[in-house]
Design a protein around this motif. Structure first.
Motif, PDB file in Angstrom:
ATOM      1  N   CYS A 383       0.737  -1.139  -0.100  1.00 44.80           N
ATOM      2  CA  CYS A 383       0.134  -0.100   0.137  1.00 44.80           C
ATOM      3  C   CYS A 383       0.860   1.179  -0.039  1.00 44.80           C
ATOM      4  O   CYS A 383       2.156   1.301  -0.026  1.00 44.80           O
ATOM      5  N   ARG A 384       0.214   2.449   0.131  1.00 49.48           N
ATOM      6  CA  ARG A 384       1.019   3.596   0.393  1.00 49.48           C
ATOM      7  C   ARG A 384       1.701   3.751   1.728  1.00 49.48           C
ATOM      8  O   ARG A 384       0.796   3.474   2.625  1.00 49.48           O
ATOM      9  N   MET A 385       2.968   4.212   1.776  1.00 50.98           N
ATOM     10  CA  MET A 385       3.499   4.488   2.894  1.00 50.98           C
ATOM     11  C   MET A 385       3.324   5.905   3.344  1.00 50.98           C
ATOM     12  O   MET A 385       4.406   6.619   3.159  1.00 50.98           O
ATOM     13  N   GLY A 386       2.164   6.155   3.597  1.00 56.25           N
ATOM     14  CA  GLY A 386       1.701   7.810   4.176  1.00 56.25           C
ATOM     15  C   GLY A 386       0.458   7.700   4.220  1.00 56.25           C
ATOM     16  O   GLY A 386      -0.446   6.983   3.799  1.00 56.25           O
ATOM     17  N   ALA A 387       0.029   9.052   4.559  1.00 52.39           N
ATOM     18  CA  ALA A 387      -1.468   9.310   4.625  1.00 52.39           C
ATOM     19  C   ALA A 387      -2.055   9.407   3.748  1.00 52.39           C
ATOM     20  O   ALA A 387      -1.349   9.807   2.489  1.00 52.39           O
ATOM     21  N   ILE A 388      -3.308   9.286   3.477  1.00 50.88           N
ATOM     22  CA  ILE A 388      -4.263   9.606   2.161  1.00 50.88           C
ATOM     23  C   ILE A 388      -4.934  10.775   2.348  1.00 50.88           C
ATOM     24  O   ILE A 388      -4.878  11.372   3.357  1.00 50.88           O
ATOM     25  N   THR A 389      -5.379  11.132   1.231  1.00 53.82           N
ATOM     26  CA  THR A 389      -5.912  12.749   1.314  1.00 53.82           C
ATOM     27  C   THR A 389      -7.380  12.650   1.702  1.00 53.82           C
ATOM     28  O   THR A 389      -8.023  11.580   1.592  1.00 53.82           O
ATOM     29  N   PRO A 390      -8.095  13.781   2.075  1.00 51.91           N
ATOM     30  CA  PRO A 390      -9.381  13.773   2.471  1.00 51.91           C
ATOM     31  C   PRO A 390     -10.330  13.299   1.243  1.00 51.91           C
ATOM     32  O   PRO A 390     -11.431  12.549   1.765  1.00 51.91           O
ATOM     33  N   GLU A 391      -9.964  13.586   0.152  1.00 51.68           N
ATOM     34  CA  GLU A 391     -11.026  13.056  -0.975  1.00 51.68           C
ATOM     35  C   GLU A 391     -10.893  11.467  -0.953  1.00 51.68           C
ATOM     36  O   GLU A 391     -11.848  10.944  -1.285  1.00 51.68           O
ATOM     37  N   GLU A 392      -9.623  10.919  -1.002  1.00 48.06           N
ATOM     38  CA  GLU A 392      -9.523   9.673  -0.880  1.00 48.06           C
ATOM     39  C   GLU A 392     -10.252   8.817   0.182  1.00 48.06           C
ATOM     40  O   GLU A 392     -10.951   7.738   0.047  1.00 48.06           O
ATOM     41  N   ARG A 393      -9.897   9.525   1.328  1.00 51.28           N
ATOM     42  CA  ARG A 393     -10.838   9.019   2.770  1.00 51.28           C
ATOM     43  C   ARG A 393     -12.203   9.064   2.486  1.00 51.28           C
ATOM     44  O   ARG A 393     -13.092   8.089   2.647  1.00 51.28           O
ATOM     45  N   ALA A 394     -12.770  10.093   1.889  1.00 56.62           N
ATOM     46  CA  ALA A 394     -14.233  10.122   1.758  1.00 56.62           C
ATOM     47  C   ALA A 394     -14.507   9.290   0.566  1.00 56.62           C
ATOM     48  O   ALA A 394     -15.826   8.488   0.709  1.00 56.62           O
TER      49      ALA A 394
END
Length: 502
Positions: A383-394
């Motif tokens: 997976c991505r090693m880091g936080a996701i964006t608010p749009e991706e979370r939504a």
């Protein structure tokens, strides 16, 4: 098949699925790679079909929901370790949040949370905790549903108004203690605690799901704000662990766990933990294995976890520790002594030399025997090693299978409504005659008067009025059912662990 590749030293190191319920520890200083190790484990369990519940304290573990991207450094690590069929991919993730902002609201009822955990969250002293125990016992006896903090506040108000009668039946209740509890309850509300208590309460089946392809759902609790209230954070995770212990049946040793529970920032659970509570936690960790649940603690130092629990953790990943202080030196010594020694490694020395992405690893092998410790490169997550964006979370939240069930709160009749209703009815009754005033005597009763109820019963259930034989029987049946419901809905802390429901 059935194994998770953790990394590679002189030999590849695997976590065997059939020993995933033997618990584990991921430790190391800040910035040494603990989060990546947790992601590798979570992905591995998910691919085996095992659901995972873990807290996302810094927000970076949310990257599990999005596929990573290949680069030269990552490709070199994959080739060096020899990861087979490596491909960047997302894992099935459901986001949760006690405050309902970064995920689905996760709630429980006041009754299920219980008085002991409330006492810990609100930092009550022994006397105040005793008064809270009395309030919960009263609600239990009277069949009053305690669902949200409004219900608890109404119950405390009722206890204050009827303290003389309650003190006779349950033990001394002082106004000062009630006032202290009410102030602590106000602080809890101001910290956002009111969002956590209510309905729909969390159904454990919803964190133990698989997706349509058979992969285990990874449940991520957004905890970047919750961690600022460490007692609420640790008490919530302890409550969830106790619910799993109480409700799941005994299954013995399975080919793989039914659920993996990750307790990040584990030291918060044991800081200022009363001895009796710590003893019960130790009991949970020992016994919950047979219910198919693996518990993995994550903390900076191994000695953040009590020795009795540390001895139950068979799968170990130890990242670098820096021995700058006497406590750090003690932690290094503790970590070195808890591994099965490898004659090729000076463990105490190597712990201070590990680079980011390296760890000392020891997993249970065939017949549950721990392997000698290996200095290993940790496998990269997909997976991505880091936080996701608010749009991706939504976007992830919008396709969640449980959003429709939990996003809207429900408020049904409970203690607050019942007590207010009885208070209104009591206020509407005729006032007693004044001094010197005479009133016509009531007509003689055609049937014998029923046994005189207590003042509490009069207030709560309206038993002042006379009852015919059929009505009395109906009321008695109703009270029996109500008390039965109370006993079913009300738990103290770790209900099954403390010897049953209150």
């Amino acid at each position: 098949m059935g194994n998770i590749l953790i990394g590679k030293g002189e030999v590849p190191v695997h976590l065997l699925g059939k020993y995933g319920n033997r618990h584990g520890l991921v430790a190391g200083a800040t910035g040494t790679g603990k989060s990546v190790s947790l992601m590798v484990m979570a992905e591995g369990f998910s691919r085996l079909g095992v659901p995972v519940f873990m807290a996302d304290v810094k927000g970076d573990i949310s990257g599990l929901a999005v596929a990573g991207s290949m680069n030269e450094k990552l490709a070199a690590r994959v080739q060096q370790i020899g990861v087979e069929a490596y491909a960047n991919e997302a894992s099935p993730v459901v986001f949760w949040d006690l405050y309902g902002k970064l995920g689905h609201p996760i709630r429980t009822t006041v009754s299920e949370f219980g008085p002991t955990l409330f006492s810990r969250v609100m930092e009550l002293n022994e006397t105040q905790s005793g008064v809270l125990d009395i309030a919960f016992k009263l609600a239990d006896d009277q069949g009053l549903l305690l669902l949200d903090l409004e219900d608890l506040r109404a119950l405390l108000g009722f206890v204050a108004e009827h303290k003389a009668e309650i003190s006779k039946q349950y033990g001394l209740v002082s106004p000062a203690s009630i006032a202290a509890i009410q102030r602590a309850l106000l602080r809890l509300e101001q910290q956002g605690g009111e969002e956590f208590f209510g309905e729909p309460a969390l159904d454990l089946a919803d964190i133990m799901r698989q997706d349509m392809s058979g992969r285990g759902i990874i449940n991520l609790l957004a905890a970047d704000q919750l961690i600022l209230k460490p007692r609420l954070y640790s008490s919530f995770l302890l409550w969830l662990l106790s619910e799993l212990f109480e409700r799941l049946p005994e299954v013995g040793d399975l080919e793989q766990p039914k659920l993996v529970f990750v307790f990040d920032e584990a030291h918060l659970l044991f800081d200022d933990c009363p001895p009796a509570l710590q003893q019960r936690v130790e009991q949970v960790v020992r016994l919950i294995r047979s219910k198919g649940v693996g518990v993995y603690f994550c903390s900076q130092n191994p000695d953040d976890v009590p020795d009795v629990i540390l001895g139950q953790l068979g799968n170990r990943v130890q990242h670098a520790l820096r021995a700058y202080t006497p406590r750090d030196q003690k932690a290094v010594k503790t970590a070195a002594e808890t591994f099965v020694q490898n004659p090729k490694l000076n463990v105490a020395k190597v712990i201070g030399e590990l680079a980011v992405g390296e760890a000392l690893v020891s997993m249970l092998q065939d017949k549950g025997i721990p392997m000698p410790v290996e200095r290993a490169l940790i496998a990269p997550p997909r997976c991505r090693m880091g936080a996701i964006t608010p749009e991706e979370r939504a976007a992830v939240r919008a396709r969640s299978p449980v959003g429709a069930k939990y996003d809207a709160a429900v408020n049904r009749e409970s203690a607050y409504e019942i007590l207010n209703k009885r208070a209104s009815e009591s206020a509407a009754e005729p006032a007693p005659p004044k001094k010197g005033e005479t009133r016509p005597a009531p007509a003689p009763a055609e049937k014998p008067e029923p046994e005189k109820p207590s003042k509490l019963d009069e207030f709560l259930w309206g038993t002042k009025r006379r009852q015919g034989a059929v009505e009395a029987a109906a009321k008695s049946a109703t009270r029996t059912v109500a008390n039965g419901i109370g006993r079913q809905i009300l738990r103290g802390l770790l209900g099954g662990i403390f010897g049953g429901k209150r």
